[in-house]
Write a protein that holds these residues in place. Structure first.
Motif, mmCIF file in Angstrom:
data_model
loop_
_atom_site.group_PDB
_atom_site.id
_atom_site.type_symbol
_atom_site.label_atom_id
_atom_site.label_comp_id
_atom_site.label_asym_id
_atom_site.label_seq_id
_atom_site.Cartn_x
_atom_site.Cartn_y
_atom_site.Cartn_z
ATOM 1 N N VAL A 135 0.864 -1.181 0.000
ATOM 2 C CA VAL A 135 0.000 0.000 0.000
ATOM 3 C C VAL A 135 0.903 1.233 0.000
ATOM 4 O O VAL A 135 2.035 1.193 0.462
ATOM 5 C CB VAL A 135 -0.965 0.043 1.214
ATOM 6 C CG1 VAL A 135 -1.984 -1.075 1.135
ATOM 7 C CG2 VAL A 135 -0.225 -0.020 2.513
ATOM 8 N N GLN A 136 0.363 2.306 -0.526
ATOM 9 C CA GLN A 136 1.119 3.553 -0.610
ATOM 10 C C GLN A 136 1.166 4.241 0.749
ATOM 11 O O GLN A 136 0.212 4.152 1.524
ATOM 12 C CB GLN A 136 0.462 4.487 -1.634
ATOM 13 C CG GLN A 136 0.445 3.939 -3.045
ATOM 14 C CD GLN A 136 1.845 3.730 -3.598
ATOM 15 O OE1 GLN A 136 2.742 4.537 -3.371
ATOM 16 N NE2 GLN A 136 2.044 2.629 -4.295
ATOM 17 N N PRO A 137 2.262 4.955 1.052
ATOM 18 C CA PRO A 137 2.312 5.743 2.280
ATOM 19 C C PRO A 137 1.130 6.708 2.335
ATOM 20 O O PRO A 137 0.750 7.294 1.323
ATOM 21 C CB PRO A 137 3.637 6.497 2.163
ATOM 22 C CG PRO A 137 4.479 5.633 1.281
ATOM 23 C CD PRO A 137 3.514 5.022 0.293
ATOM 24 N N GLY A 138 0.532 6.832 3.474
ATOM 25 C CA GLY A 138 -0.630 7.684 3.652
ATOM 26 C C GLY A 138 -1.953 6.954 3.475
ATOM 27 O O GLY A 138 -3.002 7.483 3.814
ATOM 28 N N ALA A 139 -1.907 5.723 2.936
ATOM 29 C CA ALA A 139 -3.129 4.929 2.776
ATOM 30 C C ALA A 139 -3.583 4.435 4.146
ATOM 31 O O ALA A 139 -2.794 4.355 5.092
ATOM 32 C CB ALA A 139 -2.881 3.744 1.854
#
Length: 64
Positions: free
Chosen positions: A22-26
């Motif tokens: 998952v992307q950072p901030g997700a």
């Protein structure tokens, strides 16, 4: 759904046993059992359901 282990570093940080894609901030959701009793209820229900799948002739499974 994927289940992985995590180490609690402090009240707001976890260290995952493996990376997640998952992307950072997700945002993700985690589930933490707050009572051991809840686990016991689910285990007993699963055992009952398992035993109901067998005929009386299969009594060897009653001692699980």
């Amino acid at each position: 759904m994927k289940i992985i282990n995590a180490k609690i570093l402090d009240p707001t940080h976890l260290e995952l046993s493996q990376p997640i894609s998952v992307q950072p901030g997700a945002y993700i959701q985690i589930s933490i059992s707050d009572k051991r009793e809840e686990d016991h209820i689910w285990r007993e229900a699963a055992k009952k359901h398992f035993l109901e799948a067998y005929d009386d002739q299969d009594a060897i499974y009653d001692e699980l």
